[in-house]
Structure formats: C-alpha cells, structure tokens
Design an enzyme around this catalytic site. Structure first.
Site, PDB file in Angstrom:
ATOM      1  N   HIS A 144      45.863  43.006  19.904  1.00 37.61           N
ATOM      2  CA  HIS A 144      46.223  41.778  20.640  1.00 37.61           C
ATOM      3  C   HIS A 144      44.991  41.025  21.150  1.00 37.61           C
ATOM      4  CE1 HIS A 144      50.418  42.771  20.455  1.00 37.61           C
ATOM      5  NE2 HIS A 144      50.288  43.872  21.177  1.00 37.61           N
ATOM      6  N   ASP A 181      52.252  48.392  13.787  1.00 37.96           N
ATOM      7  CA  ASP A 181      52.655  48.464  15.198  1.00 37.96           C
ATOM      8  C   ASP A 181      53.915  47.609  15.386  1.00 37.96           C
ATOM      9  OD1 ASP A 181      51.163  49.101  18.091  1.00 37.96           O
ATOM     10  OD2 ASP A 181      52.449  47.321  18.176  1.00 37.96           O
ATOM     11  N   HIS A 183      54.569  45.588  17.590  1.00 31.94           N
ATOM     12  CA  HIS A 183      54.196  44.250  18.053  1.00 31.94           C
ATOM     13  C   HIS A 183      53.322  43.554  17.025  1.00 31.94           C
ATOM     14  CE1 HIS A 183      54.735  46.782  21.762  1.00 31.94           C
ATOM     15  NE2 HIS A 183      55.487  45.742  22.096  1.00 31.94           N
ATOM     16  N   ASP A 268      54.877  52.560  17.932  1.00 37.41           N
ATOM     17  CA  ASP A 268      55.903  52.116  18.875  1.00 37.41           C
ATOM     18  C   ASP A 268      57.127  51.508  18.193  1.00 37.41           C
ATOM     19  OD1 ASP A 268      54.201  50.089  18.136  1.00 37.41           O
ATOM     20  OD2 ASP A 268      53.634  49.504  20.173  1.00 37.41           O
TER      21      ASP A 268
END
Ligand code: ZN
Length: 331
Positions: A144, A181, A183, A268
């Site tokens: 991120h 991931d 995200h 995740d």
C-alpha cells in the site's frame, strides 16, 4: 529447485499499540513454524547478535541500517522528502505517519529498513542461480505504500523496491509482480503503472480497502496493458480464485514473459482472516504455489521471490505460508 527464507529480526521491533492487527507475532509465528519444518531461514540480524563480543560461533554484527545500498534502492522509488519526513516523525515519537493505519513505534524505522534489506538479500540470492525460490518473511508490509505516502500498515514498498532493484542492478529487463493479498496493492500499481517493463497483476476483494483496483485500471501511457486487475466479490473461495488465476493471471504473465517473478504474498484472503472477507483455504494457497512454480519454470528459470504482505489470523497464518511454500517448492 532451492528454497530459502530471508528475514531480519529487526522486523520484529515495530510494536504497534494494542488493537493493531499488523503485529510482531505475525512474523514470529511464521519464522518459528518454518524453522520447525526444517526450512533454511537466513536472518540478517539474528536475535542476540547485536552487542555480542564475539567468540566461536557468534553471529557477525548485523549491518547498521539504513546502509548505502538499501538507501539507494529505496530512493529509486520513494521520494527523499518522504523518507526524511518518516525519519523525523519516528525520531520525534509521533503517534502516526500519514494515516491512522500507520502507527509509529520506537522500532518502526529500523523495522521498515530491515524489511527492505531482507527483501533485497532474497532478490540477490534468487538471481545468483537458476531454480531459486525465496520468501522474504518481513514486516511491516509494503504494497500500500506510495512514493510519498504511508498507507495501510505499509511504509516502504518492499516488493516494488525489489522489482526496481532487479531491473537496475541485476539486468532483469522484464519483472512481473503477482499480488494475491486480499487488498489491492495501490502503491505497487501506481509506482509502475506508466511503465512497460514491470507488469503488475492483482486479485483482490472489490469493492474493498483501499478502493483502487477496478478491472478498468490497466496501465497508463507507456504502461498501457502492463497492469491487470481482477477484482473479486466478497466471499470468493478456491473455485473463484482458480478461475481468476488460471483464466486471467497466468495467461497474462505468460504473455508478458518476465525474467523473474515476484509475488506480493498476502494471506488475508483466507476463509477466516479477521480483515478479509474471502473464503480461500490452505489447499488453495498451496495450489496457487504449484501453478506459479510451473509457470516460473517455464518462463524465467524458476526464479521466484515471494514477499510477505498481509495475513492476520495469528494461529493459522504460519500454516498458510507453509502451504504456499509447499506448492512453490514441490516437484
Ligand atoms: Zn492485505
């Protein structure tokens, strides 16, 4: 086929306030599990090495971070003003950097540099021979982090810095990153979206944090077509991921034909992860590893560098990482 795990114990030194899921226990559990399984774990700064006076078998003094090489690699992608701002905020003892998701701590500065340094050591090892697969078992995570902004627990974009290091210092002409991931890796996408030499593919829950990663985001300018986003609805499990990966991600990677394959390996999307909303099982992560191993053998001499991103169930994260490595290493 060789598999090696790289870490740096200083990554454990960033202790966020209670309640933050991105905690040292994530990495400690992974390292303990992998060592117990007999994997070769190379620690750039073994616990207890600092301050030891030597003696037979004593570990070498770890490099003081940030060293010149790691600094240069970070500054290839991150703005110097951002790095200085992070240093000042950490030095002053500020509570946060840029976002409520980015708590600072007395150990955060060293941990962020150690995460990059261990990732670069893993990249160097992967390029030193054929058929090498490495896991950079590091934290804080990176995908991120933008050029000038900390976000989503991330300070330096470990996988992106490694990709650029491979381009500039190892002569890799084409580097592919697959980010699984849960995200979307907004930082990684933005750092490379105008470039044709680094391909970024992501499967992720959508709509979801951080909001980017629509299928329409396919790269800009010279990088048009070098970004692939496969947004998936909440609840997607092994079958939906299998369709996305075999139907879209693997063909795109094959078409791009990288010299080395990088993975933003977040766990995740696991079915009971406290942050994610997906339904992937351990068998799913292992299966992806098998597919990616075969693809890397076909395309890039088996060179794979997986870099740890998210994954927040402390009890199950180590087993998920191990399952994925079994897939990457099998055969
Ligand atoms: Zn994540």
């Amino acid at each position: 086929m060789e598999l090696r795990v790289f870490t740096d114990s200083r990554c454990l030194g960033h202790v966020a306030p209670p309640g933050y899921p991105e905690c040292p226990e994530r990495l400690a559990g992974i390292l303990s599990h992998l060592r117990g399984a007999g994997l070769d774990v190379e620690d750039l700064a073994p616990l207890g090495s600092a301050g030891m006076t030597g003696g037979v078998g004593a570990a070498a003094e770890p490099a003081v971070l940030p060293d010149a090489a790691t600094t240069a690699a970070v500054l290839d992608l991150h703005a110097e003003a951002y790095v200085r701002r992070f240093e000042r905020a950490a030095g002053r003892g500020d509570a946060l950097l840029d976002s409520a998701d980015n708590p600072l701590s007395p150990g955060v500065w060293d941990a962020a540099w150690a995460a990059v340094a261990a990732t670069l050591a893993a990249a160097d090892w992967v390029m030193a021979g054929g058929g090498r697969t490495a896991l950079a078992a590091v934290r804080p995570p990176g995908h991120h982090a933008e050029a000038s902004t900390a976000m989503g627990f991330c300070f330096f974009n470990n996988v992106a810095v490694a990709a650029e290091h491979l381009r500039r210092r190892h002569g890799a002409e084409r580097v592919a990153i697959f980010d699984f991931d849960v995200h979307h890796g907004n930082g990684t996408q933005h750092l490379f979206e105008e470039r044709a030499d680094v391909f970024y593919a992501s499967t992720h829950q959508f709509p979801f944090y951080p909001g980017t990663g629509a299928a329409s985001e396919t790269g800009e300018g010279a990088g048009a077509g070098a970004t692939l986003n496969v947004p998936l609805s909440a609840g997607t499990g092994d079958d939906g991921y299998a369709a996305a990966i075999t139907g879209q991600v693997l063909p795109a990677l094959r078409n791009f034909a990288p010299d080395v394959l990088l993975l933003s390996a977040g766990f995740d999307a696991w079915e009971r992860d406290p942050l994610g909303g997906m339904a992937v099982t351990a068998a799913g992560f292992e299966q992806w590893g098998e597919w990616l191993r075969r693809l890397a053998a076909e395309l890039c001499g088996g060179r794979v560098l997986a870099v740890l991103e998210g994954g927040y169930d402390l009890d199950h994260l180590p087993g998920l990482v191990a399952a994925h490595l079994r897939g990457l290493a099998a055969g």
